[in-house]
Design a protein around this motif. Structure first.
Motif, mmCIF file in Angstrom:
data_model
loop_
_atom_site.group_PDB
_atom_site.id
_atom_site.type_symbol
_atom_site.label_atom_id
_atom_site.label_comp_id
_atom_site.label_asym_id
_atom_site.label_seq_id
_atom_site.Cartn_x
_atom_site.Cartn_y
_atom_site.Cartn_z
ATOM 1 N N VAL A 70 -10.423 18.567 -22.855
ATOM 2 C CA VAL A 70 -11.230 18.286 -24.048
ATOM 3 C C VAL A 70 -11.160 16.807 -24.441
ATOM 4 O O VAL A 70 -12.178 16.183 -24.751
ATOM 5 C CB VAL A 70 -10.756 19.163 -25.236
ATOM 6 N N LEU A 71 -9.960 16.269 -24.408
ATOM 7 C CA LEU A 71 -9.741 14.903 -24.890
ATOM 8 C C LEU A 71 -10.000 13.840 -23.829
ATOM 9 O O LEU A 71 -10.265 12.689 -24.157
ATOM 10 C CB LEU A 71 -8.296 14.752 -25.388
ATOM 11 N N VAL B 15 -6.758 15.006 -38.084
ATOM 12 C CA VAL B 15 -6.126 13.747 -37.689
ATOM 13 C C VAL B 15 -6.172 13.560 -36.174
ATOM 14 O O VAL B 15 -6.444 12.455 -35.679
ATOM 15 C CB VAL B 15 -4.682 13.703 -38.217
ATOM 16 N N ILE B 16 -5.933 14.609 -35.418
ATOM 17 C CA ILE B 16 -5.985 14.520 -33.962
ATOM 18 C C ILE B 16 -7.375 14.096 -33.495
ATOM 19 O O ILE B 16 -7.513 13.204 -32.642
ATOM 20 C CB ILE B 16 -5.579 15.869 -33.320
ATOM 21 N N ARG B 17 -8.408 14.702 -34.044
ATOM 22 C CA ARG B 17 -9.771 14.357 -33.629
ATOM 23 C C ARG B 17 -10.096 12.896 -33.945
ATOM 24 O O ARG B 17 -10.745 12.214 -33.148
ATOM 25 C CB ARG B 17 -10.783 15.290 -34.293
ATOM 26 N N GLN B 18 -9.638 12.429 -35.086
ATOM 27 C CA GLN B 18 -9.917 11.045 -35.459
ATOM 28 C C GLN B 18 -9.133 10.068 -34.592
ATOM 29 O O GLN B 18 -9.685 9.079 -34.094
ATOM 30 C CB GLN B 18 -9.597 10.829 -36.943
ATOM 31 N N MET C 287 -12.656 11.153 -31.329
ATOM 32 C CA MET C 287 -13.716 12.156 -31.327
ATOM 33 C C MET C 287 -14.505 12.156 -32.633
ATOM 34 O O MET C 287 -15.626 12.667 -32.692
ATOM 35 C CB MET C 287 -13.121 13.539 -31.078
ATOM 36 N N GLU C 288 -13.902 11.647 -33.690
ATOM 37 C CA GLU C 288 -14.545 11.513 -34.990
ATOM 38 C C GLU C 288 -14.212 10.143 -35.554
ATOM 39 O O GLU C 288 -13.189 9.544 -35.196
ATOM 40 C CB GLU C 288 -14.060 12.593 -35.967
ATOM 41 N N GLU C 289 -15.058 9.670 -36.436
ATOM 42 C CA GLU C 289 -14.786 8.393 -37.094
ATOM 43 C C GLU C 289 -13.584 8.543 -38.013
ATOM 44 O O GLU C 289 -13.467 9.526 -38.753
ATOM 45 C CB GLU C 289 -16.002 7.951 -37.905
ATOM 46 N N ILE C 290 -12.678 7.579 -37.956
ATOM 47 C CA ILE C 290 -11.496 7.628 -38.798
ATOM 48 C C ILE C 290 -11.878 7.393 -40.254
ATOM 49 O O ILE C 290 -12.592 6.443 -40.579
ATOM 50 C CB ILE C 290 -10.442 6.589 -38.353
ATOM 51 N N GLN C 291 -11.417 8.289 -41.113
ATOM 52 C CA GLN C 291 -11.679 8.174 -42.542
ATOM 53 C C GLN C 291 -11.030 6.910 -43.085
ATOM 54 O O GLN C 291 -9.887 6.592 -42.748
ATOM 55 C CB GLN C 291 -11.111 9.395 -43.269
#
Length: 254
Positions: free
Chosen positions: A14-15, A232-235, A239-243
């Motif tokens: 996945v990653l 947190v892992i996705r960011q 995989m996602e934009e970091i907040q």
């Protein structure tokens, strides 16, 4: 143990190597190792995060067993941070872990947290409001990414959990207080995980302690911890934009 380890084989699908390497290089700090925090730390370790800082003041008690990932008959009376460190090492032996039994107060948070390696992300799983607010200010002052857990007590339905800016929370008494206090302190941009569910009305037993008023299902705090870790892992894996971190607005007269 590199990212090619079979322990990470399903993650790698996945990653991919790039995302997995980012997680191995990342540092995440988990504050509080109760039902939410212990599940969160476990998921971060299983998710490939290579550097973890886990802090909690307590020892394992029998009342923890219904919901905390580190609570077993065999761990009763043991320091939660030490138990968590052992769990992480069993999951990912090469993970660099800093685990300490620490009592955080609003007065010592900046000094105490500042002594550790700078984290890429802080996950707040504390249940004391004054401490939480001090953590948010510290993160804002130091431009550190932060994700916070709100209350799970007396909630039954995990499908009603949501991520939101603290300003957009509702049906959560902890969120209401945090929202008001953040506004007073000029703290903005705080992202939280909260429940939109109205709390279950527990039967009064005569006392007013947490154990007598705050019921907890076996699955709710761990699900919250898993959701926080997943965000947190996705960011961190890209995989996602970091907040953006929380920030401080100028106070009147400044």
């Amino acid at each position: 143990m590199g990212i090619e380890s079979e322990r990470f084989a399903r993650l790698r699908l996945v990653l991919r190597d790039e995302g997995l390497q980012k997680l191995q290089d990342a540092t995440v700090m988990v504050l509080g190792l109760g039902g939410v925090g212990s599940a969160c730390a476990e998921a971060l370790a299983r998710g490939g995060v290579g550097n973890l800082i886990v802090l909690d003041r307590d020892v394992v008690e029998e009342s923890n067993i219904n919901r905390q990932a580190l609570a077993f008959t065999s761990t009763l009376g043991k320091v939660k941070a030490q138990v968590m460190e052992g769990m992480i090492k069993e999951i990912q032996p090469d993970c660099k872990v800093i685990a300490e039994q620490i009592f955080l107060t609003p007065q010592n948070i900046a000094e105490t947290l500042g002594q550790f390696p700078r984290p890429d992300y802080v996950i707040d799983c504390i249940d004391t409001i004054s401490q939480k607010l001090a953590v948010y200010r510290w993160a804002a002052e130091n431009n550190i990414n932060l994700l916070a857990s709100m209350g799970a007590a007396n909630r039954l339905d995990p499908t009603m959990l949501e991520f939101a800016n603290i300003r957009k929370t509702y049906n959560c008494s902890m969120s209401r207080v945090i929202r008001s206090e953040c506004k007073k302190r000029g703290i903005y941009g705080l992202e939280v995980l909260f429940s939109t569910e109205l709390p279950f009305a527990v039967e009064k037993t005569g006392g007013n302690t947490k154990g007598e008023t705050l019921g907890s299902m076996s699955y709710m705090p761990p699900i919250m911890g898993q959701m926080l870790a997943g965000r947190v892992i996705r960011q961190l894996a890209g995989m996602e934009e970091i907040q953006a971190p929380p920030y401080l607005a100028p106070q009147p007269g400044e």
